[in-house]
Design an enzyme around this catalytic site. Structure first.
Site, PDB file in Angstrom:
ATOM      1  CB  CYS A   1      38.031  34.781  23.300  1.00  0.00           C
ATOM      2  SG  CYS A   1      38.537  35.846  24.691  1.00  0.00           S
ATOM      3  CG  HIS A   2      36.938  39.912  24.175  1.00  0.00           C
ATOM      4  ND1 HIS A   2      37.430  38.914  25.114  1.00  0.00           N
ATOM      5  CD2 HIS A   2      36.370  40.947  24.868  1.00  0.00           C
ATOM      6  CE1 HIS A   2      37.397  39.464  26.279  1.00  0.00           C
ATOM      7  NE2 HIS A   2      36.789  40.694  26.109  1.00  0.00           N
TER       8      HIS A   2
END
Length: 177
Positions: free
Chosen positions: A105-106
């Site tokens: 993800c991030h």
């Protein structure tokens, strides 16, 4: 057990993505690994959805150890983790040693700030695609990407593939950086 004898460190910070921290934590423990969770100074954190975790120590406490894998969950925590020099050094040392770094993800923000993605093919949550490209990575939209000792995924729905590929890499003796 598939990961017996392996030592894994998961990086945590405020507002981590709950599923992206706990799914790998339990999956790798289930496979026989010893898993520790490192924070940024506080003893407890809450995930984006309010699930709490008590960490095993601060990143500086784990800096001198060698890790078979470092896992970086997403959520909003990577924005804080990437500002922590000890966390970045753990990621750099793990990559340089040829051991596994897995980011979802991030978490790509941490990879970019650690300067470990230049020339690598990666994926991430689409919103940080440009950050990874500017850091020198080739970005692709796939559920999981393995490039050498680096595993990346996009979102919680990719967790089965993310954990599967991380376990495969951990089962190898040594991966060239």
């Amino acid at each position: 057990m598939e990961l017996s004898g392996k030592n894994i460190l998961i990086l945590a910070g405020p507002d981590f993505e709950d599923r992206e921290l706990f799914y790998p934590l339990y999956r790798f423990q289930e496979a026989g690994a010893t898993v520790k969770v490192a924070g940024l100074g506080e003893k407890n954190y809450k995930g984006k959805y309010g699930v709490p975790i008590e960490v095993d120590g601060d990143c500086t406490d784990f800096l001198k150890q060698s890790w078979d894998a470092v896992v970086i969950p997403g959520g909003w925590a990577p924005d804080k983790i990437r500002a922590n020099e000890a966390a970045l050094e753990i990621v750099r040392k793990t990559m340089k040693a040829g051991n596994v770094v897995a980011a979802i993800c991030h978490a790509g923000w941490v990879l970019a700030s650690a300067d470990v993605v230049k020339g690598k093919t990666v994926t991430s949550f689409i919103n940080i695609k440009d950050d990874l490209i500017h850091a020198g990575a080739k970005w692709v939209d796939r559920e999981v990407v393995v490039d050498g000792n680096l595993v990346t995924s996009r979102k919680p729905a990719d967790l089965p593939a993310f954990c599967r590929e991380t376990i495969k890499l951990l089962q190898k003796v040594k991966i060239p950086a």
